[in-house]
Write an enzyme that holds these catalytic residues in place. Structure first.
Site, PDB file in Angstrom:
ATOM      1  N   CYS A 135       0.732  -1.134  -0.153  1.00  0.00           N
ATOM      2  CA  CYS A 135      -0.051  -0.057   0.067  1.00  0.00           C
ATOM      3  C   CYS A 135       1.105   1.086   0.103  1.00  0.00           C
ATOM      4  O   CYS A 135       1.716   1.297  -0.999  1.00  0.00           O
ATOM      5  CB  CYS A 135      -0.855   0.074   1.380  1.00  0.00           C
ATOM      6  SG  CYS A 135      -0.097   0.099   2.752  1.00  0.00           S
ATOM      7  N   ARG A 161      -2.533  -0.684   5.317  1.00  0.00           N
ATOM      8  CA  ARG A 161      -3.433  -1.321   4.686  1.00  0.00           C
ATOM      9  C   ARG A 161      -3.049  -2.781   3.936  1.00  0.00           C
ATOM     10  O   ARG A 161      -3.883  -3.503   3.927  1.00  0.00           O
ATOM     11  CB  ARG A 161      -3.854  -0.285   3.582  1.00  0.00           C
ATOM     12  CG  ARG A 161      -4.457   1.022   4.089  1.00  0.00           C
ATOM     13  CD  ARG A 161      -4.958   1.957   3.041  1.00  0.00           C
ATOM     14  NE  ARG A 161      -3.591   2.584   2.596  1.00  0.00           N
ATOM     15  CZ  ARG A 161      -3.555   3.493   1.608  1.00  0.00           C
ATOM     16  NH1 ARG A 161      -4.740   3.887   1.054  1.00  0.00           N
ATOM     17  NH2 ARG A 161      -2.486   4.204   1.251  1.00  0.00           N
TER      18      ARG A 161
END
Length: 286
Positions: A239, A244
């Protein structure tokens, strides 16, 4: 792993508030919510405390031992993690614990938001746990990808970009509207020289795996979501700074039990500044 071993339901948590060997940990970028009220018995460890801002990346084993031991967590304890932001921070810290070989770790399904929506108990008392002598294992290279791993994976492995579509297409570096956690500049390493994505990377935004209430979708839906990828092939998630993507790593490795999944901790903040590294922009070619 399975859903039963990797996730804790709110009902399970309430039954285990006072169970020896189970430690609840709230994490995130700030402790404001924790101080205003947290799950009974939960300790606070900020997600930034696991990061070395001079060397960059996760802290070394000795610092990990001191940080976790100071919170009264032992090697044999079951650590139950939760955070706001759809458990993004909690998933990242889960990955840190697994990176250093902690055997029993769970995520509270739905995180802090779901707990609050249910009207479950919150307290302001900070627990005074007895410090432990914690022993970290060697970092697990099987779940951690480096920039060299990513470069070698182009055209040979599943690369999954879990950022927002605009980030993937190279239109923006990070979506400021998503909150400060995603905005470049909060940390020394949250900077990239170029926007775009790793050539050949598949785009699947990290929140696609969640129900509206922040809990994880059923396994059957998760399997359909990733049906375009070969679960038997090696896979690397990335990410902006590895948070994430740790959430997606958790889904693939811990919930769906894919055998070979690595999280690229450096993610785009590192890759986007590599001189000579190939970069693509625009939507994927169908």
């Amino acid at each position: 792993m399975t859903r039963q071993s990797a996730l804790a339901t709110p009902q399970w948590c309430e039954r285990h508030f006072d169970t020896p060997g189970i430690v609840f940990v709230e994490t995130g970028s700030r402790d404001t919510e924790y101080r205003n009220g947290h799950i009974p018995g939960a300790v606070w460890i900020g997600s930034q405390e696991f990061q070395d801002h001079l060397r960059l990346g996760v802290i070394g084993g000795e610092k990990f031992e001191k940080l976790v031991g100071a919170k009264g967590i032992g090697n044999d304890d079951t650590v139950v993690l939760y955070s706001g932001a759809e458990n993004m921070f909690a998933a990242q810290v889960y990955w840190y614990f697994k990176l250093y070989g902690h055997a029993s770790v769970k995520l509270l399904d739905g995180g802090r938001s779901q707990w609050e929506r249910d009207g479950r108990p919150l307290v302001v008392e900070v627990p005074n746990r007895t410090p432990t002598v914690y022993l970290a294992q060697k970092t697990d290279r099987a779940i951690r990808a480096t920039r060299d791993d990513v470069l070698a994976a182009i055209g040979t492995k599943n690369l999954i970009d879990v950022r927002a579509p605009e980030e993937y297409r190279g239109e923006i570096f990070a979506p400021g509207s998503a909150g400060e956690a995603f905005a470049p500049g909060n940390n020394p390493h949250e900077v990239a020289q170029r926007s775009g994505h790793v050539p050949g990377a598949v785009h699947l935004e990290w929140t696609e795996v969640l129900n509206e209430d922040g809990t994880f979708k059923p396994d059957a839906e998760l399997i359909r979501l990733y049906s375009g990828l070969d679960a038997r092939s090696s896979c690397i998630t990335y990410c902006w700074v590895g948070a994430r993507s740790a959430h997606t790593w958790f889904v693939l490795r811990e919930l769906l039990d894919w055998p070979d999944v690595q999280n690229y901790e450096g993610s785009w903040a590192e890759y986007g500044s590599l001189i000579g590294a190939p970069v693509e922009r625009g939507a994927p070619v169908s």
